[in-house]
Scaffold this motif. Structure first.
Motif, PDB file in Angstrom:
ATOM      1  N   ASP A   1      42.629  35.192  68.257  1.00  0.00           N
ATOM      2  CA  ASP A   1      42.006  35.312  67.130  1.00  0.00           C
ATOM      3  C   ASP A   1      42.306  34.082  66.068  1.00  0.00           C
ATOM      4  O   ASP A   1      41.308  33.954  65.051  1.00  0.00           O
ATOM      5  CB  ASP A   1      42.714  36.839  66.425  1.00  0.00           C
ATOM      6  CG  ASP A   1      42.542  37.775  67.322  1.00  0.00           C
ATOM      7  OD1 ASP A   1      41.691  37.864  68.275  1.00  0.00           O
ATOM      8  OD2 ASP A   1      42.967  39.078  67.296  1.00  0.00           O
ATOM      9  N   LEU A   2      43.377  33.403  66.193  1.00  0.00           N
ATOM     10  CA  LEU A   2      43.644  32.714  64.766  1.00  0.00           C
ATOM     11  C   LEU A   2      43.692  31.322  65.472  1.00  0.00           C
ATOM     12  O   LEU A   2      43.895  30.232  64.476  1.00  0.00           O
ATOM     13  CB  LEU A   2      44.921  32.839  64.312  1.00  0.00           C
ATOM     14  CG  LEU A   2      45.124  34.443  63.638  1.00  0.00           C
ATOM     15  CD1 LEU A   2      46.410  34.718  62.869  1.00  0.00           C
ATOM     16  CD2 LEU A   2      44.101  34.559  62.608  1.00  0.00           C
TER      17      LEU A   2
ATOM     18  N   ASP B   1      45.031  31.335  55.149  1.00  0.00           N
ATOM     19  CA  ASP B   1      43.910  30.805  54.635  1.00  0.00           C
ATOM     20  C   ASP B   1      44.134  30.841  53.016  1.00  0.00           C
ATOM     21  O   ASP B   1      43.271  30.471  52.506  1.00  0.00           O
ATOM     22  CB  ASP B   1      42.935  32.031  54.500  1.00  0.00           C
ATOM     23  CG  ASP B   1      42.264  32.172  55.999  1.00  0.00           C
ATOM     24  OD1 ASP B   1      42.066  31.302  56.695  1.00  0.00           O
ATOM     25  OD2 ASP B   1      41.619  33.283  56.461  1.00  0.00           O
TER      26      ASP B   1
ATOM     27  N   ALA C   1      46.854  35.921  58.884  1.00  0.00           N
ATOM     28  CA  ALA C   1      45.604  35.313  58.857  1.00  0.00           C
ATOM     29  C   ALA C   1      45.433  35.089  57.567  1.00  0.00           C
ATOM     30  O   ALA C   1      44.946  33.837  56.810  1.00  0.00           O
ATOM     31  CB  ALA C   1      44.451  36.118  59.376  1.00  0.00           C
TER      32      ALA C   1
ATOM     33  N   LEU D   1      47.603  35.727  67.948  1.00  0.00           N
ATOM     34  CA  LEU D   1      47.662  34.351  67.360  1.00  0.00           C
ATOM     35  C   LEU D   1      46.824  33.089  68.086  1.00  0.00           C
ATOM     36  O   LEU D   1      46.138  32.409  67.602  1.00  0.00           O
ATOM     37  CB  LEU D   1      49.093  33.739  67.354  1.00  0.00           C
ATOM     38  CG  LEU D   1      50.085  34.510  66.304  1.00  0.00           C
ATOM     39  CD1 LEU D   1      51.538  34.064  66.707  1.00  0.00           C
ATOM     40  CD2 LEU D   1      49.543  34.310  65.062  1.00  0.00           C
TER      41      LEU D   1
END
Length: 180
Positions: free
Chosen positions: A161-162, A134, A130, A158
């Motif tokens: 959450d992402l 970012d 993550a 993945l």
């Protein structure tokens, strides 16, 4: 006293396969290792109340303790018999294919140890992925390779959450068996 080579490296050599840390060139500039360091793993084990069990596990993996003492003769015997070596590979393929189920069902301190080795390491990997995603410069692509027991949890994180979605799966044969 721990062996210079840990049990995974010695077993790989004995079975005639490559140990991941020897086969992959982690020094490449564009590669980022997102797994926990040894110090982080020791901390995670300690935080889970697994001080003694964690130390025993790490000693075993590094070739120390009782397993380290019998590792040489045991691996010499295994390596000297091609049929036995292939049978052990066949058993390993079966066991590793069911690793996540087996790890989830272990009781007591062994279950707690497996929880750290599986889930808490996955959490660290996802947090690092993550952070990479970012970065202002961005990353063109990310490849994740891990042991079979980790893949379901990493893929779920993945996606959930992402916000990623699977677009392709690429399997690489890591071990074969020749029973001739």
């Amino acid at each position: 006293m721990a062996s210079e080579d840990g049990i995974q490296r010695v077993l790989a050599r004995t079975l005639g396969v490559k140990f991941q840390l020897d086969a992959m060139d982690y020094s490449q500039e564009h590669w980022v290792n997102c797994d926990v360091t040894l110090e982080e793993l020791e901390r995670l084990l300690s935080e889970a109340g697994l001080g003694g069990e964690g130390e025993s596990f790490l000693s075993m993996m590094s070739g120390g303790g009782f397993l380290g003492a019998i590792q040489g003769p045991l691996m010499a015997m295994l390596g000297s018999n091609p049929a036995m070596r292939e049978m052990v590979k066949l058993v390993l393929i079966d066991v590793l294919g069911q690793a996540s189920v087996m790890m989830e069902s272990m009781p007591g301190p062994m279950g707690d140890l497996m929880d750290v080795l599986l889930h808490e390491r996955n959490d660290v990997v996802i947090a690092r992925l993550a952070a990479l995603a970012d970065e202002p410069e961005g990353v063109e692509s990310i490849g994740v390779f891990y042991g079979a027991a980790h893949l379901d949890g990493i893929e779920a994180a993945l996606v959930a959450d992402l916000g990623y979605r699977p677009v392709a799966t690429h399997w690489v044969t890591s071990m074969g068996v020749d029973m001739q």
